[in-house]
Design an enzyme around this catalytic site. Structure first.
Site, short mmCIF file in Angstrom:
data_model
loop_
_atom_site.label_atom_id
_atom_site.label_comp_id
_atom_site.label_asym_id
_atom_site.label_seq_id
_atom_site.Cartn_x
_atom_site.Cartn_y
_atom_site.Cartn_z
N ARG A 29 0.83 -1.21 0.00
CA ARG A 29 0.00 0.00 0.00
C ARG A 29 0.87 1.27 0.00
NH1 ARG A 29 -5.38 -1.21 1.36
NH2 ARG A 29 -5.65 -3.37 2.04
N SER A 47 -18.94 -1.20 0.45
CA SER A 47 -18.25 0.00 0.01
C SER A 47 -17.35 -0.17 -1.21
CB SER A 47 -17.41 0.56 1.15
OG SER A 47 -16.40 -0.36 1.53
N THR A 88 -20.85 4.37 11.63
CA THR A 88 -19.65 5.17 11.88
C THR A 88 -20.04 6.62 12.12
OG1 THR A 88 -17.50 5.83 11.03
CG2 THR A 88 -19.28 5.67 9.44
N LYS A 143 -17.63 9.19 8.84
CA LYS A 143 -17.86 9.34 7.39
C LYS A 143 -18.91 10.42 7.14
CE LYS A 143 -16.15 4.79 6.03
NZ LYS A 143 -15.49 4.44 7.31
N THR A 146 -11.46 0.91 26.70
CA THR A 146 -10.89 1.83 25.71
C THR A 146 -11.18 3.27 26.12
OG1 THR A 146 -11.16 0.25 23.91
CG2 THR A 146 -10.92 2.55 23.30
#
Length: 563
Positions: free
Chosen positions: A112, A277, A349, A352, A381
């Site tokens: 990548r 997606s 999400t 986005k 978290t």
């Protein structure tokens, strides 16, 4: 140790003549060492300055040189009295192994490259590269509605940051729970017309946490996963250690065949997405929900690439399935069970269409309290900062009441798809806002992306394996409401130039090839746009007034339900 002791008994008369208990007692009294020094075998071994051993092998096949075995037993029992034994093993060459793996990615063209793209809030959808005067037009961002630049969201975040600081203070159960978390989860639950919602640091973490929890708490459970599901769902299913079945993409016959293998009483969960997606396909949500009820399964729907853009209020494809009813009732629920009601767990999400960062899950109070209480990915978290959550609450309220942006985005999508069709540019057919241009090999895909960026100042990232199967490499274009006709025409001309200069296959070439990924094949029903012509005529004035500034009762589950 047991193997060494057995070996010692065979080769040493002294060890063989004494019981293990006697030897153990002598070891505690330091008498064993004294006796060993007088031994014709152990004495020289203990006096030796260096000990040489053979290379390591499997434990059952290990052989020591000379008297090393007996000395090794003693070393383990009395580590402080003897120097560390040295072996001729070499340390693992991590650098060479890592280099080899990186080279492998380069060879299979899955390596990548990240471009330096700095999106400009005041010039959206423009960005600059490494130099601020080197500006490009961004055509592949998932900031689908441009909410990252919204002034009202920005001002909310700045005011909250000035009052509450930039960080959350830690995990939510220790230091991070606050009014902003409660308000945000209330907004999300109301958006999806569910009883409750929970906010996570990202939707990757959300999907992983919820699916992992299902497997951990229902060890006999089965997860049924669409073959094109996102990596976050694949990782969550793997971490769950639950038995899984992968069904063919959107294939209801195959899914039912798999479901029918188990009694209705077996815990089951069907994991799928609304909009996929990389190809833009849309799942048959209602059919999946009906199968789930028939066979006793929970439904887990990922609306990541649909929230904000589908449904009259941006709740996603599940809302879009009952478009007119939801349009009429606004924030209230219709007087019948909708497709959105049938879905047990909806994830989405916040990074986005809502323009900031984070993820969430919405569902019943009981399920949300269960996830809040047991999911490590939620409990341990660090939570989102107050300013981020406050900005997201504002963003959701704006998106809910702004159907104009959804309509304008879809109009831009239609225009670009139609112009590409006229030029024979191969768009993988789908009914959504995703415009995947089929290239078919990684080398040309990277070249096409580079030419667009360097020659035409247009940024469209190349999508290669493992994001998509090898041989289906593509450019993925995502218009926003802010990509007007002039900007669209620049893109269309640039893509046409790239296809000509690289001599890439156009639709007739794929037809001669027999079709690929739906390109050059017979028309598919799935290519019919999800938004109808009538829906594209709607404006903000057509929304129910109750969506403009609704008041919602804050959720108890956000803080824990008091009994």
């Amino acid at each position: 140790m047991e193997s060494l002791a057995r070996t010692s008994k065979r080769v040493c008369p002294f060890v063989r003549a004494n019981s293990a208990q006697t030897l153990r007692q002598m070891s505690h009294d330091s008498g064993l060492l004294a006796m060993a020094k007088h031994c014709p075998v152990m004495g020289p071994a203990l006096a030796a300055e260096k000990h040489h051993f053979s290379t390591s092998t499997k434990p059952v096949q290990a052989r020591a040189e000379g008297v090393a075995t007996a000395a090794k037993v003693h070393a383990v029992e009395n580590p402080a009295e003897l120097e560390s034994f040295k072996t001729n093993d070499k340390p693992f060459d991590y650098d060479a192994a890592v280099s080899e793996q990186l080279e492998s990615k380069r060879k299979d063209h899955s390596y990548r490259y990240f471009n330096n793209i700095n999106r400009l809030a005041k010039e959206f959808p423009k960005a600059h590269r490494a130099r601020e005067d080197d500006k490009v037009m961004v055509w592949c961002s998932n900031d689908y509605l441009g909410m990252s630049k919204n002034q009202e969201v920005y001002e909310t975040m700045v005011k909250t940051m000035q009052k509450y600081g930039v960080g959350s203070g830690g995990t939510r159960n220790i230091a991070g729970h606050n009014r902003h978390a409660i308000n945000l989860e209330t907004e999300l639950a109301a958006l999806h017309k569910k009883e409750a919602a929970l906010v996570f640091s990202s939707c990757f973490v959300t999907n992983d946490s919820v699916l992992t929890l299902f497997g951990k708490k229902f060890p006999d459970g089965i997860i049924f996963s669409d073959e094109l599901n996102h990596a976050s769902m694949i990782v969550g299913i793997k971490n769950s250690r639950a038995k899984k079945h992968v069904f063919k993409h959107n294939d209801m016959k195959h899914l039912e065949q798999l479901l029918s293998l188990y009694p209705k009483s077996t815990p089951k969960l069907i994991a799928f997405e609304s909009v996929y997606s990389m190809c833009g396909s849309v799942s048959p949500i209602e059919q999946i929900c009906d199968l789930a009820r028939k066979y006793g399964a929970l439904t887990f729907l990922d609306e990541v690439h649909a929230v904000g853009m589908y449904g009259p209020h941006g709740a996603g494809v599940a809302e879009h399935m009952d478009f007119d009813a939801h349009l009429k009732t606004g924030v209230a629920s219709p007087n019948y069970e909708t497709v959105m009601d049938k879905v047990d767990l909806i994830t989405g999400t916040l990074g986005k269409s809502f323009g900031v960062v984070g993820g969430y899950v919405a569902g019943s109070v009981n399920l949300m309290d269960w996830i809040r209480s047991y999911a490590p990915g939620f409990i341990f978290t660090t939570t989102l900062p107050p300013a981020v959550m406050a900005g997201l609450g504002t963003s959701i309220r704006i998106v809910r009441r702004n159907i104009d942006d959804r309509v304008n985005q879809q109009k831009n999508v239609r225009y670009v798809k139609e112009q590409f069709a006229n030029l024979g540019i191969p768009v993988i057919p789908n009914p959504s806002h995703i415009i995947p241009l089929l290239v078919g090999n990684p080398t040309d895909c990277k070249k096409a992306s580079d030419i667009l960026l360097n020659k035409h100042k247009i940024y469209v990232q190349a999508i290669n394996f493992p994001s998509v199967p090898a041989g289906t490499e593509r450019l993925r274009i995502t218009p926003s409401p802010h990509h007007g006709k002039e900007i669209c025409d620049q893109l269309i001309a640039a893509v046409d130039d790239v296809w000509t200069s690289l001599d890439l296959k156009r639709v007739p070439d794929w037809e001669a090839f027999g079709g690929h990924c739906g390109v050059g094949a017979a028309n598919h029903e799935s290519s019919k746009p999800l938004w109808t012509d009538e829906e594209l005529k709607l404006t903000n004035a057509d929304l129910n007034p109750n969506v403009l500034d609704p008041l919602f009762q804050q959720l108890e589950v956000s803080s824990g339900i008091k009994l």
